[in-house]
Write a protein that holds these residues in place. Structure first.
Motif, mmCIF file in Angstrom:
data_model
loop_
_atom_site.group_PDB
_atom_site.id
_atom_site.type_symbol
_atom_site.label_atom_id
_atom_site.label_comp_id
_atom_site.label_asym_id
_atom_site.label_seq_id
_atom_site.Cartn_x
_atom_site.Cartn_y
_atom_site.Cartn_z
ATOM 1 N N ARG A 23 0.827 -1.203 0.000
ATOM 2 C CA ARG A 23 0.000 0.000 0.000
ATOM 3 C C ARG A 23 0.868 1.262 0.000
ATOM 4 N NH1 ARG A 23 -3.026 -3.267 3.802
ATOM 5 N NH2 ARG A 23 -4.991 -3.928 2.827
ATOM 6 N N LEU A 24 1.944 1.222 0.778
ATOM 7 C CA LEU A 24 2.852 2.373 0.805
ATOM 8 C C LEU A 24 3.498 2.600 -0.554
ATOM 9 C CD1 LEU A 24 4.622 1.878 4.258
ATOM 10 C CD2 LEU A 24 3.112 3.758 3.619
ATOM 11 N N ILE A 25 3.875 1.504 -1.216
ATOM 12 C CA ILE A 25 4.474 1.627 -2.554
ATOM 13 C C ILE A 25 3.449 2.186 -3.532
ATOM 14 C CG2 ILE A 25 5.468 0.341 -4.481
ATOM 15 C CD1 ILE A 25 6.621 -1.619 -2.404
ATOM 16 N N GLY A 26 2.212 1.656 -3.466
ATOM 17 C CA GLY A 26 1.161 2.160 -4.348
ATOM 18 C C GLY A 26 0.863 3.627 -4.103
ATOM 19 N N ALA A 38 0.559 2.453 -10.638
ATOM 20 C CA ALA A 38 -0.141 2.190 -9.374
ATOM 21 C C ALA A 38 -1.370 1.316 -9.608
ATOM 22 C CB ALA A 38 -0.541 3.513 -8.725
ATOM 23 N N ARG A 39 -2.095 1.586 -10.703
ATOM 24 C CA ARG A 39 -3.277 0.767 -10.998
ATOM 25 C C ARG A 39 -2.881 -0.665 -11.346
ATOM 26 N NH1 ARG A 39 -5.357 5.702 -13.205
ATOM 27 N NH2 ARG A 39 -4.362 5.288 -15.203
ATOM 28 N N THR A 40 -1.788 -0.825 -12.088
ATOM 29 C CA THR A 40 -1.311 -2.165 -12.435
ATOM 30 C C THR A 40 -0.921 -2.940 -11.180
ATOM 31 O OG1 THR A 40 -0.494 -1.359 -14.567
ATOM 32 C CG2 THR A 40 0.388 -3.452 -13.769
ATOM 33 N N LYS A 46 -4.261 -7.111 -5.932
ATOM 34 C CA LYS A 46 -5.597 -7.014 -5.334
ATOM 35 C C LYS A 46 -5.555 -6.266 -4.005
ATOM 36 C CE LYS A 46 -7.014 -9.571 -8.720
ATOM 37 N NZ LYS A 46 -7.684 -8.943 -9.891
ATOM 38 N N ILE A 47 -4.582 -5.365 -3.871
ATOM 39 C CA ILE A 47 -4.438 -4.587 -2.646
ATOM 40 C C ILE A 47 -4.574 -3.106 -2.994
ATOM 41 C CG2 ILE A 47 -2.865 -3.919 -0.782
ATOM 42 C CD1 ILE A 47 -1.623 -6.701 -1.021
ATOM 43 N N LEU A 192 6.101 7.124 2.604
ATOM 44 C CA LEU A 192 7.144 6.125 2.378
ATOM 45 C C LEU A 192 8.545 6.720 2.518
ATOM 46 C CD1 LEU A 192 7.919 3.231 1.666
ATOM 47 C CD2 LEU A 192 7.716 3.833 -0.762
ATOM 48 N N PRO A 193 8.868 7.854 1.855
ATOM 49 C CA PRO A 193 10.202 8.440 2.060
ATOM 50 C C PRO A 193 10.453 8.822 3.511
ATOM 51 C CG PRO A 193 9.157 9.375 0.116
ATOM 52 C CD PRO A 193 8.114 8.556 0.809
ATOM 53 N N MET A 194 9.408 9.289 4.203
ATOM 54 C CA MET A 194 9.591 9.678 5.601
ATOM 55 C C MET A 194 9.956 8.474 6.461
ATOM 56 S SD MET A 194 6.933 11.601 8.185
ATOM 57 C CE MET A 194 5.867 10.151 8.315
ATOM 58 N N LEU A 195 9.271 7.333 6.231
ATOM 59 C CA LEU A 195 9.581 6.125 6.996
ATOM 60 C C LEU A 195 11.004 5.647 6.711
ATOM 61 C CD1 LEU A 195 6.240 4.116 6.684
ATOM 62 C CD2 LEU A 195 7.197 5.151 8.749
#
Length: 619
Positions: A23-26, A38-40, A46-47, A192-195
């Motif tokens: 989810r973070l990557i998307g 992101a849609r792919t 399926k997440i 994501l970059p912050m984490l």
């Protein structure tokens, strides 16, 4: 079944779902504009997302009937992550179908219904007319049949009374807007970059981040007769992807052997300067947890949010449109204290007239206003870690803890009011409070640490409000000595304590107005000592807590290695205003702050000698 990644520290184990990593990557792909990618990713895994990037736009799309955009935004969200998504999707489809039929687009309405018929018959909904429970599919069928019956007789006939939820088209849309605002969270920017930044900072702090020293030898002409070689130390670059250091190097695994200048860059040049209104000075400042904004409070009562994308030199009007319209947050008196909740949603501000206001950063609206007993100036504010429901506020010689509650006015959460009430008071200081902070012990027990102009630091039991220890610093205290005093007595040797800072290892950094600062245990034992040539007026720690910055009366900023107590550098002219010439004036620094994960150091002064009350950032 979702896989879990486990991260263990001391006795606590943190389980991270692999689904959330996707989810973070998307979310990052969407944020960077790679929508097709992101849609792919979403289609193959399926997440979906856990929050919406367009929450601010959804209400406007609903009110104007842009249902294709609304359904697309809801489709990107994951029902497993947000249990309200399916209900919101069903209601959005119902609005779409019923409005199409009302507009005479019967073919499109029935085609849309057939496309999601199975889904709608699985979603239950109260039947207001019968007082029972039905499904969205059944309810839509009944309403379409009722509308068709009246329109066959009169094509211009109004819709039946129960056709729209709430009795009208506007009421139906408004109801969905309220549900969206209540149930759909906004996705935080740069999550994501912050984490990743925080993970690298933590690895550096714990010694897990590989550090190296590489030496090359070259002939030194000055030492040719002595047959000696000169060693040149070169810094190596850490490879974030491979987890190693490029090139031949000697790894340093022991944190004690780190060289502060190599491990953590020391700010040396002015990065940005923030100026305030005419005759106004900066009185308080805080970075947001993600570092995307800097919030300031000034003597003219204004609270302003500055944009990291503009080096904090301009107001953030892109994310906070109310600032674009000149609708700034503020007080009727000078703003003297600021605190931001751990999730970055709420801001607390205090002023010289003894008023504390809780704000929503997203909207800039006031959620609750508290008038401090005695109307003394508010000198310090602090939210409880990992919570936005408890707030410490210091006024005069008393620290009060307030519990902040959300009251649902309609029982469903569509209308919420905030209410704060005082749960306890910490009394015992004999002079003004300079700082107050929560201290968490072992992830469970919570203490409160306060510093004061009476020359003491007090440690309180947060549950009972009783004092546990009274610490009184002295210049001559050495490592191993105890600062604990049984009772406080006034005396000429009392040094006001400017600040006390809670450290990650359950220790405290104590900064008295003297030529020495100390790290002490909660039992009051001195564990490290930092000595300066001149009196310290303000200090702060880097985000990794490896480096201490202490500004002195002479305007120089001393830089210490926290681990060793060694003075490793000095930033000259740190408090000098104007040019760096001999005629430049030195303004006494009021407070300092440090960026959550970048090496940006800030300082400001309310010294009247300071030109325009500027806040200066160094990098």
């Amino acid at each position: 079944m979702s896989k879990f990644y486990k991260a263990t520290h001391t006795n606590n184990t943190l389980e991270i779902k692999s689904d959330d990593i996707l989810r973070l990557i998307g979310a990052h792909l969407t944020e960077q504009g790679h929508h097709q990618t992101a849609r792919t990713l979403q289609q193959e895994t399926k997440i979906g997302l856990a929050a919406s990037f367009v929450k601010d736009s959804l209400p406007q799309w609903i009110k104007t009937g842009q249902w294709d955009a609304v359904l697309t935004a809801l489709e990107a969200m994951d029902p497993q992550r947000n249990p309200y998504v399916t209900s919101l999707q069903a209601q959005a489809y119902a609005c779409t179908i019923l409005e199409l039929a009302d507009q005479g687009e019967w073919d499109v309405a029935y085609a849309t219904y057939r496309f999601v018929q199975h889904f709608l018959h699985e979603q239950s909904v109260p039947d207001v007319a019968l007082g029972t429970t039905t499904t969205w599919g059944r309810l839509i069928e009944q309403n379409l049949a009722a509308l068709a019956a009246v329109r066959q007789i009169n094509p211009q006939a109004p819709v039946p009374h129960h056709y729209y939820e709430g009795g009208s088209l506007a009421a139906s849309r408004e109801r969905l807007v309220e549900l969206i605002e209540d149930c759909v969270p906004s996705h935080p920017r740069q999550r994501l970059p912050m984490l990743l930044q925080q993970a690298v900072q933590w690895q550096s702090h714990t010694g897990m981040l590989p550090q190296t020293k590489q030496y090359t030898t070259s002939d030194d002409k000055d030492n040719e007769n002595k047959n000696e070689k000169k060693c040149n130390k070169r810094k190596k670059q850490f490879d974030l992807v491979l987890g190693s250091v490029r090139g031949e190097a000697v790894a340093v695994d022991d944190l004690d052997q780190y060289v502060p200048n190599e491990m953590e860059p020391i700010p040396q040049a002015i990065y940005s300067t923030i100026s305030f209104g005419k005759k106004a000075t900066c009185e308080a400042a805080v970075f947001t947890p993600d570092g995307a904004n800097l919030i300031t409070g000034s003597s003219d009562g204004l609270i302003e949010i500055w944009d990291a994308r503009q080096q904090y030199s301009k107001l953030n009007i892109q994310d906070y449109e109310y600032q674009k319209e000149d609708k700034l947050m503020g007080h009727d008196a000078a703003v003297t204290a600021l605190a931001i909740s751990y999730n970055g949603k709420y801001l607390a501000s205090g002023s010289t007239d003894g008023t504390v206001v809780l704000w929503s950063l997203h909207t800039g609206s006031s959620l609750e206003k508290i008038s401090v007993v005695g109307k003394e100036p508010v000198t310090s504010l602090s939210f409880r870690p990992e919570s936005d429901r408890y707030l410490l506020m210091a006024s005069g010689s008393v620290v009060s803890e307030y519990s902040i509650q959300e009251l649902k006015l309609d029982g469903q959460g569509s209308r919420i009011k905030f209410k704060a009430h005082c749960t306890k008071e910490f009394r015992g200081h004999t002079s003004y409070i300079t700082s107050c902070h929560y201290v968490t012990i072992g992830g469970e027990e919570t203490l409160v640490a306060t510093s004061s102009g009476d020359g003491t630091v007090r440690i309180w039991n947060q549950s009972t409000g009783e004092v546990s220890n009274i610490l009184k610093p002295r210049d001559h205290f050495a490592v191993g000595q105890s600062m604990v005093v049984n009772t406080f007595s006034d005396g000429t040797d009392a040094m006001p304590v400017n600040n006390v800072i809670s450290l990650q290892n359950e220790k405290l950094l104590m900064v008295p107005r003297s030529t020495a600062a100390f790290i002490v245990s909660l039992e009051g034992i001195v564990e490290q000592r930092f000595v300066t040539p001149s009196v310290i007026v303000a200090a702060t720690l880097s985000s990794s807590q490896h480096t201490l910055y202490a500004v002195q009366e002479n305007g120089e900023c001393a830089v210490f290695n926290v681990k060793t107590g060694e003075l490793v550098s000095s930033i000259r002219d740190f408090a000098t205003q104007g040019s760096r010439s001999q005629e430049a004036q030195v303004a006494e620094i009021s407070a300092m702050l440090y960026h959550p994960y970048k090496h940006i150091l800030g300082a400001f002064s309310n010294d009247k000698r300071q030109s325009k009350g500027k806040l200066v950032l160094w990098k």
